[in-house]
Design a protein around this motif. Sequence first.
Motif, PDB file in Angstrom:
ATOM      1  N   PHE A 360     -10.238  -6.654  -1.267  1.00 51.52           N
ATOM      2  CA  PHE A 360      -9.371  -5.801  -0.588  1.00 51.52           C
ATOM      3  C   PHE A 360      -8.640  -5.227  -1.933  1.00 51.52           C
ATOM      4  CE2 PHE A 360      -9.040  -8.866   3.357  1.00 51.52           C
ATOM      5  CZ  PHE A 360      -9.925  -8.041   3.793  1.00 51.52           C
ATOM      6  N   ALA A 361      -8.262  -5.861  -2.905  1.00 49.30           N
ATOM      7  CA  ALA A 361      -7.394  -5.758  -3.941  1.00 49.30           C
ATOM      8  C   ALA A 361      -8.353  -4.381  -4.487  1.00 49.30           C
ATOM      9  CB  ALA A 361      -7.191  -6.669  -5.030  1.00 49.30           C
ATOM     10  N   GLU A 362      -9.514  -4.656  -4.721  1.00 54.13           N
ATOM     11  CA  GLU A 362     -10.578  -3.773  -5.576  1.00 54.13           C
ATOM     12  C   GLU A 362     -10.320  -2.341  -4.643  1.00 54.13           C
ATOM     13  OE1 GLU A 362     -15.133  -4.249  -7.127  1.00 54.13           O
ATOM     14  OE2 GLU A 362     -14.641  -5.187  -5.327  1.00 54.13           O
ATOM     15  N   ARG A 363     -10.221  -2.421  -3.417  1.00 56.41           N
ATOM     16  CA  ARG A 363     -10.367  -1.454  -2.546  1.00 56.41           C
ATOM     17  C   ARG A 363      -9.059  -0.521  -2.744  1.00 56.41           C
ATOM     18  NH1 ARG A 363     -12.033  -0.554   3.718  1.00 56.41           N
ATOM     19  NH2 ARG A 363     -10.715   1.632   3.934  1.00 56.41           N
ATOM     20  N   LEU A 364      -7.981  -1.458  -2.786  1.00 59.61           N
ATOM     21  CA  LEU A 364      -6.596  -0.898  -3.161  1.00 59.61           C
ATOM     22  C   LEU A 364      -6.601  -0.066  -4.470  1.00 59.61           C
ATOM     23  CD1 LEU A 364      -3.892  -0.454  -1.673  1.00 59.61           C
ATOM     24  CD2 LEU A 364      -3.212  -2.445  -3.098  1.00 59.61           C
ATOM     25  N   CYS A 365      -7.420  -0.479  -5.462  1.00 60.87           N
ATOM     26  CA  CYS A 365      -7.391   0.078  -6.896  1.00 60.87           C
ATOM     27  C   CYS A 365      -8.172   1.388  -6.555  1.00 60.87           C
ATOM     28  CB  CYS A 365      -8.216  -0.816  -7.473  1.00 60.87           C
ATOM     29  SG  CYS A 365      -7.103  -2.378  -8.326  1.00 60.87           S
ATOM     30  N   LEU A 366      -8.948   1.477  -6.033  1.00 57.66           N
ATOM     31  CA  LEU A 366      -9.840   2.850  -5.814  1.00 57.66           C
ATOM     32  C   LEU A 366      -8.952   3.738  -5.072  1.00 57.66           C
ATOM     33  CD1 LEU A 366     -13.286   1.345  -5.167  1.00 57.66           C
ATOM     34  CD2 LEU A 366     -12.803   2.767  -7.141  1.00 57.66           C
ATOM     35  N   TYR A 368      -5.811   3.902  -4.768  1.00 57.84           N
ATOM     36  CA  TYR A 368      -4.728   4.142  -5.751  1.00 57.84           C
ATOM     37  C   TYR A 368      -5.106   5.381  -6.631  1.00 57.84           C
ATOM     38  CZ  TYR A 368      -0.899   4.328  -9.139  1.00 57.84           C
ATOM     39  OH  TYR A 368       0.189   4.863  -9.892  1.00 57.84           O
ATOM     40  N   LEU A 369      -6.626   5.168  -7.338  1.00 62.63           N
ATOM     41  CA  LEU A 369      -6.961   6.076  -8.017  1.00 62.63           C
ATOM     42  C   LEU A 369      -7.312   7.440  -7.198  1.00 62.63           C
ATOM     43  CD1 LEU A 369      -9.499   3.671  -9.886  1.00 62.63           C
ATOM     44  CD2 LEU A 369      -7.737   5.113 -11.137  1.00 62.63           C
ATOM     45  N   HIS A 370      -7.743   7.274  -6.056  1.00 58.92           N
ATOM     46  CA  HIS A 370      -7.884   8.754  -5.205  1.00 58.92           C
ATOM     47  C   HIS A 370      -6.690   9.301  -5.069  1.00 58.92           C
ATOM     48  CE1 HIS A 370      -8.866  10.963  -1.304  1.00 58.92           C
ATOM     49  NE2 HIS A 370      -9.885  11.145  -2.205  1.00 58.92           N
ATOM     50  N   VAL A 462      -2.255  -4.516   3.061  1.00 59.07           N
ATOM     51  CA  VAL A 462      -1.321  -3.392   2.514  1.00 59.07           C
ATOM     52  C   VAL A 462       0.125  -3.406   2.704  1.00 59.07           C
ATOM     53  CG1 VAL A 462      -1.165  -0.831   2.405  1.00 59.07           C
ATOM     54  CG2 VAL A 462      -3.219  -1.945   2.032  1.00 59.07           C
ATOM     55  N   GLY A 463       0.193  -3.562   4.244  1.00 64.21           N
ATOM     56  CA  GLY A 463       1.592  -3.705   4.755  1.00 64.21           C
ATOM     57  C   GLY A 463       2.363  -5.039   4.186  1.00 64.21           C
ATOM     58  N   PRO A 472       4.195   0.901  -3.798  1.00 64.73           N
ATOM     59  CA  PRO A 472       5.121   2.181  -3.232  1.00 64.73           C
ATOM     60  C   PRO A 472       4.633   2.681  -1.822  1.00 64.73           C
ATOM     61  CG  PRO A 472       4.515   2.427  -5.671  1.00 64.73           C
ATOM     62  CD  PRO A 472       3.746   1.086  -4.951  1.00 64.73           C
ATOM     63  N   GLY A 473       5.616   3.201  -1.043  1.00 61.84           N
ATOM     64  CA  GLY A 473       5.212   3.607   0.077  1.00 61.84           C
ATOM     65  C   GLY A 473       4.188   4.515   0.120  1.00 61.84           C
ATOM     66  N   PRO A 474       4.204   5.743  -0.609  1.00 62.52           N
ATOM     67  CA  PRO A 474       3.255   6.747  -0.733  1.00 62.52           C
ATOM     68  C   PRO A 474       1.806   6.224  -0.954  1.00 62.52           C
ATOM     69  CG  PRO A 474       5.286   7.481  -1.783  1.00 62.52           C
ATOM     70  CD  PRO A 474       5.438   6.312  -1.634  1.00 62.52           C
ATOM     71  N   VAL A 475       1.803   5.095  -1.802  1.00 58.09           N
ATOM     72  CA  VAL A 475       0.580   4.563  -2.029  1.00 58.09           C
ATOM     73  C   VAL A 475      -0.020   4.058  -0.670  1.00 58.09           C
ATOM     74  CG1 VAL A 475      -0.847   3.060  -3.640  1.00 58.09           C
ATOM     75  CG2 VAL A 475       1.096   4.422  -4.438  1.00 58.09           C
ATOM     76  N   ALA A 476       0.826   3.262  -0.288  1.00 59.59           N
ATOM     77  CA  ALA A 476       0.444   2.332   1.095  1.00 59.59           C
ATOM     78  C   ALA A 476       0.045   3.367   2.167  1.00 59.59           C
ATOM     79  CB  ALA A 476       1.601   1.559   1.512  1.00 59.59           C
ATOM     80  N   ALA A 477       0.677   4.464   2.221  1.00 59.43           N
ATOM     81  CA  ALA A 477       0.177   5.258   3.460  1.00 59.43           C
ATOM     82  C   ALA A 477      -1.119   6.134   3.129  1.00 59.43           C
ATOM     83  CB  ALA A 477       1.456   6.664   3.406  1.00 59.43           C
ATOM     84  N   HIS A 478      -1.194   6.164   1.644  1.00 65.69           N
ATOM     85  CA  HIS A 478      -2.570   6.917   1.397  1.00 65.69           C
ATOM     86  C   HIS A 478      -3.782   5.912   1.716  1.00 65.69           C
ATOM     87  CE1 HIS A 478      -4.892   9.752  -0.808  1.00 65.69           C
ATOM     88  NE2 HIS A 478      -5.752   8.712  -1.233  1.00 65.69           N
ATOM     89  N   ALA A 479      -3.345   4.556   1.541  1.00 66.47           N
ATOM     90  CA  ALA A 479      -4.470   3.525   1.593  1.00 66.47           C
ATOM     91  C   ALA A 479      -4.890   3.397   2.966  1.00 66.47           C
ATOM     92  CB  ALA A 479      -4.068   2.402   1.011  1.00 66.47           C
ATOM     93  N   LEU A 480      -3.633   3.506   3.675  1.00 65.15           N
ATOM     94  CA  LEU A 480      -3.953   3.217   5.318  1.00 65.15           C
ATOM     95  C   LEU A 480      -4.626   4.352   6.103  1.00 65.15           C
ATOM     96  CD1 LEU A 480      -0.570   1.482   6.050  1.00 65.15           C
ATOM     97  CD2 LEU A 480      -2.937   0.395   5.812  1.00 65.15           C
ATOM     98  N   GLY A 481      -4.473   5.545   5.244  1.00 63.19           N
ATOM     99  CA  GLY A 481      -5.068   6.868   6.031  1.00 63.19           C
ATOM    100  C   GLY A 481      -6.350   6.920   6.770  1.00 63.19           C
ATOM    101  N   PRO A 482      -7.333   6.442   5.780  1.00 62.63           N
ATOM    102  CA  PRO A 482      -8.707   6.610   6.601  1.00 62.63           C
ATOM    103  C   PRO A 482      -9.070   5.257   7.291  1.00 62.63           C
ATOM    104  CG  PRO A 482      -8.509   6.471   4.003  1.00 62.63           C
ATOM    105  CD  PRO A 482      -7.197   5.964   4.367  1.00 62.63           C
ATOM    106  N   LEU A 483      -8.220   4.577   7.545  1.00 62.82           N
ATOM    107  CA  LEU A 483      -8.521   3.049   8.385  1.00 62.82           C
ATOM    108  C   LEU A 483      -8.955   3.417   9.822  1.00 62.82           C
ATOM    109  CD1 LEU A 483      -6.065   0.199   7.216  1.00 62.82           C
ATOM    110  CD2 LEU A 483      -8.436   0.943   6.367  1.00 62.82           C
TER     111      LEU A 483
END
Length: 490
Positions: A360-366, A368-370, A462-463, A472-483
């Motif tokens: 999950f951390a690895e996915r969050l890193c990717l 964030y990079l996106h 992520v939550g 940060p909120g914008p990063v969390a929102a970006h990560a949750l978008g594709p779910l």
Amino acid sequence: MVDEGAGWLGVDLGTQSVRVLLVTADGTVLGSGSAPLTGRREGVRHEQDPLRWWAALCTASRTALGSAPPGLEVAGLAVCGTSGTVLLTDRSGRPVSPALMYDDGRAKAQAARAREAGLAVQDTWALPKALWLLGEYGGTSVRLAHQPDLIVSRLTGEPPPADASHALKTGYDVEGDRWPEAALSELGVPDDLLPGVVRPGTRLGEVCPAAADATGIPAGTPVFAGMTDGCAAQIASGALRPGSWNSVLGTTLVLKGAARDPVRDPTAVVYNHRAPDGTWLPGGASSVGAGALAARFPHADPAAMDAAARAFEPSSAIAYPLVSPGERFPFRAPEATAFVLGDPAGDADLWAALLQGVGFAERLCLDYLHHLGAPVDGPLTFTGGGARSPYWNQLRADILGRPARVPEQTEPALGMAVLAAYGASRAGALADVAERMVRVRAVLEPRPGRTAVFAEPYARLVGALRERGWLPGPVAAHALGPLSRDTSGS
């Protein structure tokens, strides 16, 4: 063109050993050697005697060359070291201080001063440690050396310029190709303390007769400027085309990729090395990793635990498996601590939660990079000690929802052999040379429907990170978008 009949030497100055590989232009390993290193650790202190690096190299290189075919030409070598490891020398290159290792934490106050001067440095970077060393060992005739600089000095017989990769954490502006003179002057750095800087792959000289006698490396062998161990491992992975990423899972997790342009990150958790061909190698280092498994289960059989963990996909618990307090990537949170949400059913369930938490951390890193606009659509490579687990590799591919390659040989020393071969030719792209010398052992595809299984626990993690104020909120929102797409099973 690269000499197809020659051998190339890669030297890796690690924390626990010096490793040398002798490699042909098609990636065949003809010889390898290693010799142990020891250091001194006390609290935040971590230092080594730099003269031991040379003694270890002499042993490792003779072993690596001992199995070389008769008459083989050694066409060049390059050296990598641990990023941020520095020492002071006199003008002839002799050490006048111990080496402060990559994770030595004594220069926290100096790092704060550097940030006040406008430099984006972290507490364990080389520049703060250089300021600390000046206060303890400074004089009128000292010179700063990075770990490979000392070895190259002994190999060629004269102190070399530093490569831009190792100089990055000493404050070097790799985009402008210059030292930040105004900020360094404000910090009281003497004009003659810092070396000149060249791009990786630049020819620095050749092995002198005295060094040849000591190491067994033929006199006259060209010596090329190297890169940090993390960049060396990336070269060894072959992840050098724009959009490609190498995920190094060891004690902690490091992601390094390739891009045509630098990746801009206002929080500075992602920083950019520059490849010798002018492309960019952005990346970041997380504090999650396999070290969390060793800490929780110091005597476990990993293969047996992996087999038991298959029954818990997903785990009934959700883990953020920090190895030590504080997180550096994909967010900066010095106050972050490891946590487990829920009650695992037993050791196998907790083991599964830790494995999945790293994924999950690895996915969050990717993610964030996106979020930063980095290209992440190229091939993904798994390396590091964690990549020795077939189950974990497949699990990570499932969580990420993308294929992953596992190379045969991922040692940083291989990356330095590749870089030496590139430096000798100076033609084309570094990726061209790497693709001839790096061999892929396996390609993993995510199992159908498995990415959807892990979408909900990933969203919960992520939550939880957002609720703690770390993400940060914008990063969390970006990560949750594709779910929503993941949970559809596509």
